[in-house]
Design an enzyme around this catalytic site. Structure first.
Site, PDB file in Angstrom:
ATOM      1  N   LYS A 142       6.129   3.218  17.558  1.00 37.48           N
ATOM      2  CA  LYS A 142       5.998   2.177  16.530  1.00 37.48           C
ATOM      3  C   LYS A 142       7.220   2.179  15.609  1.00 37.48           C
ATOM      4  O   LYS A 142       7.547   3.198  14.998  1.00 37.48           O
ATOM      5  CB  LYS A 142       4.721   2.406  15.718  1.00 37.48           C
ATOM      6  N   ASN A 196       4.050   7.031  15.324  1.00 36.34           N
ATOM      7  CA  ASN A 196       4.549   6.366  14.117  1.00 36.34           C
ATOM      8  C   ASN A 196       5.767   7.132  13.611  1.00 36.34           C
ATOM      9  O   ASN A 196       5.625   8.227  13.072  1.00 36.34           O
ATOM     10  CB  ASN A 196       3.437   6.333  13.057  1.00 36.34           C
ATOM     11  N   GLY A 245       1.320  -9.673   9.704  1.00 38.23           N
ATOM     12  CA  GLY A 245       0.835 -10.934   9.154  1.00 38.23           C
ATOM     13  C   GLY A 245       0.025 -11.799  10.094  1.00 38.23           C
ATOM     14  O   GLY A 245      -0.148 -12.990   9.838  1.00 38.23           O
ATOM     15  N   ILE A 274       5.829  -4.768  13.748  1.00 39.63           N
ATOM     16  CA  ILE A 274       6.549  -3.881  12.858  1.00 39.63           C
ATOM     17  C   ILE A 274       5.567  -3.133  11.945  1.00 39.63           C
ATOM     18  O   ILE A 274       4.454  -3.594  11.717  1.00 39.63           O
ATOM     19  CB  ILE A 274       7.559  -4.668  11.968  1.00 39.63           C
ATOM     20  N   ASN A 297       0.841  -1.196   0.000  1.00 41.29           N
ATOM     21  CA  ASN A 297       0.000   0.000   0.000  1.00 41.29           C
ATOM     22  C   ASN A 297       0.875   1.245   0.000  1.00 41.29           C
ATOM     23  O   ASN A 297       1.968   1.260   0.571  1.00 41.29           O
ATOM     24  CB  ASN A 297      -0.972  -0.008   1.185  1.00 41.29           C
ATOM     25  N   GLY A 335      -0.262   6.622   2.100  1.00 44.02           N
ATOM     26  CA  GLY A 335       0.423   7.887   2.393  1.00 44.02           C
ATOM     27  C   GLY A 335      -0.196   8.672   3.540  1.00 44.02           C
ATOM     28  O   GLY A 335      -0.251   9.897   3.490  1.00 44.02           O
ATOM     29  N   THR A 368       5.176  -1.555   7.949  1.00 42.01           N
ATOM     30  CA  THR A 368       5.316  -2.287   6.670  1.00 42.01           C
ATOM     31  C   THR A 368       6.763  -2.253   6.155  1.00 42.01           C
ATOM     32  O   THR A 368       7.539  -1.361   6.480  1.00 42.01           O
ATOM     33  CB  THR A 368       4.398  -1.666   5.607  1.00 42.01           C
ATOM     34  N   CYS A 372       7.714   7.938   9.072  1.00 43.13           N
ATOM     35  CA  CYS A 372       7.481   8.862   7.955  1.00 43.13           C
ATOM     36  C   CYS A 372       8.615   9.869   7.797  1.00 43.13           C
ATOM     37  O   CYS A 372       9.383  10.109   8.709  1.00 43.13           O
ATOM     38  CB  CYS A 372       6.139   9.558   8.096  1.00 43.13           C
TER      39      CYS A 372
HETATM   40  C1  LIG Z   1      -3.619   0.238   4.193  1.00 50.85           C
HETATM   41  C2  LIG Z   1      -2.681   0.360   5.357  1.00 50.85           C
HETATM   42  C3  LIG Z   1      -2.585   1.576   6.040  1.00 50.85           C
HETATM   43  C4  LIG Z   1      -1.714   1.709   7.135  1.00 50.85           C
HETATM   44  N1  LIG Z   1      -1.646   2.904   7.800  1.00 50.85           N
HETATM   45  C5  LIG Z   1      -0.833   3.026   8.898  1.00 50.85           C
HETATM   46  C6  LIG Z   1      -0.810   4.234   9.668  1.00 50.85           C
HETATM   47  O1  LIG Z   1      -1.552   5.195   9.394  1.00 50.85           O
HETATM   48  N2  LIG Z   1       0.052   4.310  10.719  1.00 50.85           N
HETATM   49  C7  LIG Z   1       0.863   3.250  11.077  1.00 50.85           C
HETATM   50  O2  LIG Z   1       1.625   3.366  12.050  1.00 50.85           O
HETATM   51  N3  LIG Z   1       0.824   2.074  10.394  1.00 50.85           N
HETATM   52  C8  LIG Z   1       0.010   1.939   9.322  1.00 50.85           C
HETATM   53  N4  LIG Z   1      -0.045   0.740   8.639  1.00 50.85           N
HETATM   54  C9  LIG Z   1       0.791  -0.402   9.084  1.00 50.85           C
HETATM   55  C10 LIG Z   1      -0.009  -1.383   9.932  1.00 50.85           C
HETATM   56  O3  LIG Z   1      -0.525  -0.781  11.090  1.00 50.85           O
HETATM   57  C11 LIG Z   1       0.864  -2.610  10.338  1.00 50.85           C
HETATM   58  O4  LIG Z   1       1.959  -2.167  11.080  1.00 50.85           O
HETATM   59  C12 LIG Z   1       1.373  -3.393   9.142  1.00 50.85           C
HETATM   60  O5  LIG Z   1       0.399  -3.451   8.117  1.00 50.85           O
HETATM   61  C13 LIG Z   1       1.798  -4.826   9.516  1.00 50.85           C
HETATM   62  O6  LIG Z   1       0.718  -5.597   9.986  1.00 50.85           O
HETATM   63  P1  LIG Z   1      -0.155  -6.587   9.039  1.00 50.85           P
HETATM   64  O7  LIG Z   1       0.829  -7.413   8.275  1.00 50.85           O
HETATM   65  O8  LIG Z   1      -1.003  -7.364   9.985  1.00 50.85           O
HETATM   66  O9  LIG Z   1      -0.945  -5.713   8.133  1.00 50.85           O
HETATM   67  C14 LIG Z   1      -0.911   0.596   7.543  1.00 50.85           C
HETATM   68  C15 LIG Z   1      -1.032  -0.632   6.858  1.00 50.85           C
HETATM   69  C16 LIG Z   1      -1.907  -0.767   5.787  1.00 50.85           C
HETATM   70  C17 LIG Z   1      -2.010  -2.103   5.094  1.00 50.85           C
END
Ligand SMILES: Cc1cc2nc3c(=O)[nH]c(=O)nc-3n(C[C@H](O)[C@H](O)[C@H](O)COP(=O)(O)O)c2cc1C
Length: 304
Positions: free
Chosen positions: A166, A128, A245, A192, A71, A74, A194, A131
């Site tokens: 984070k 977070n 995951g 973690i 993704n 942003g 992404t 960024c």
């Molecule tokens: C569409 C999307 C938007 C995300 N937005 C944020 C965010 O705004 N702030 C943040 O700290 N992490 C954000 N993340 C990261 C997730 O919170 C998470 O750390 C990451 O996806 C790993 O977990 P998962 O594999 O279970 O998705 C986002 C992830 C996705 C897929």
């Protein structure tokens, strides 16, 4: 067998169970409340919020990959005032903790958001630090231990609620970043975020995402996340919220065995809107089957 106790404690805040939503994957809860009884979650972690509304990146900004997704949303969000006026009162109707994920382009912006949240009815802040820091010339706060410590310290000074930091996995040594955040006063760590990735449409011979690169999440990143949680848990003394995951209770247990106190469900919310509840039920089932009476016991039970 003793009574099953799924409670966890993070910086003095008690959660009824360790299961949370990963920021950005559950909106502010409203979108999922027809499918999920929010009362059953340990906490709802809302999408990243900044001082002013952010537009986010251009489309396409989602790409499916094997075992996951990319993704490049942003950090699109409507700004802190909308969150305080609309989302927090909505979530407060439920018996679950509220954690607000904050985003900023500069240390000052992070601090402004945290300060504003001091007047809001929330339980914890998640910072977070993945960024770009525009003022410092595009460096990520989360990729340098000194920057991680600096931004954590600044936000900690103004924050009224406990502070979770984070971490990004896009570093060579996550332990040094974790230590920086803890030195800056982090009450807990979540990890973690992404992993930076890219996908190409071979027929168009073009990157799939308009932004070219994006963040990889889902089952594909779980082994990386488990390794990082395990390394950091051995090196620091604050609770860790593990994610990356988690699709079911067994995945969540794997994170706890690696050293996590809490867990968050991200991408799985898109493939199965009730994933968080399946994780709560799965953890309970595992505890019964293996005779565990607390989350703490699971965390300390990894055999080598
Ligand atoms: C569409 C999307 C938007 C995300 N937005 C944020 C965010 O705004 N702030 C943040 O700290 N992490 C954000 N993340 C990261 C997730 O919170 C998470 O750390 C990451 O996806 C790993 O977990 P998962 O594999 O279970 O998705 C986002 C992830 C996705 C897929």
């Amino acid at each position: 067998m003793n009574k099953l106790n799924m409670k966890i404690n993070i910086a003095g805040i008690e959660l009824k169970n360790p299961v949370m939503t990963a920021s950005g994957t559950f909106g502010s809860g409203k979108e999922y409340s027809d499918y999920v009884d929010l009362n059953r979650l340990g906490a709802v972690v809302v999408k990243g919020i900044s001082m002013k509304p952010w537009k986010g990146n251009s489309s396409p900004r989602i790409a499916e990959t094997y075992g996951g997704m990319l993704n490049s949303v942003g950090l699109q969000n409507p700004g802190i005032e909308v969150l305080i006026k609309e989302d927090i009162p909505f979530l407060r109707q439920y018996d679950t903790k509220i954690i607000v994920n904050i985003a900023g382009k500069t240390v000052e912006e992070y601090c402004q958001v945290a300060e504003r949240l001091g007047e809001a009815d929330i339980d914890m802040i998640e910072l977070n630090i993945s960024c770009p820091n525009v003022k410092e010339g595009g460096v990520c706060f989360g990729t340098d231990p000194f920057m991680a410590e600096h931004v954590t310290k600044a936000v900690k000074k103004v924050a009224k609620q406990p502070l979770i930091v984070k971490l990004t996995p896009n570093v060579t040594d996550i332990v040094s970043i974790a230590k920086g955040a803890v030195a800056g006063g982090a009450d807990a760590l979540s990890m973690i975020n992404t992993l930076l990735g890219m996908a190409i449409d071979i027929n168009k011979r073009k990157p799939i995402l308009a932004n070219i690169v994006g963040g990889l999440s889902g089952p594909a990143i779980k082994p990386v996340a488990i390794r990082m949680v395990h390394e950091v848990a051995k090196a620091v003394d604050v609770p860790i919220i593990g994610m990356g995951g988690i699709m079911n209770g067994d995945d969540a247990i794997e994170f706890m065995l690696a050293g996590a106190t809490g867990v968050a469900v991200g991408m799985a919310n898109f493939t199965s809107p009730t994933a968080t509840i399946e994780v709560v039920d799965g953890i309970e089932k595992y505890m019964k089957k293996h005779g565990f009476s607390s989350i703490d016991e699971i965390r300390k039970s990894l055999q080598y």
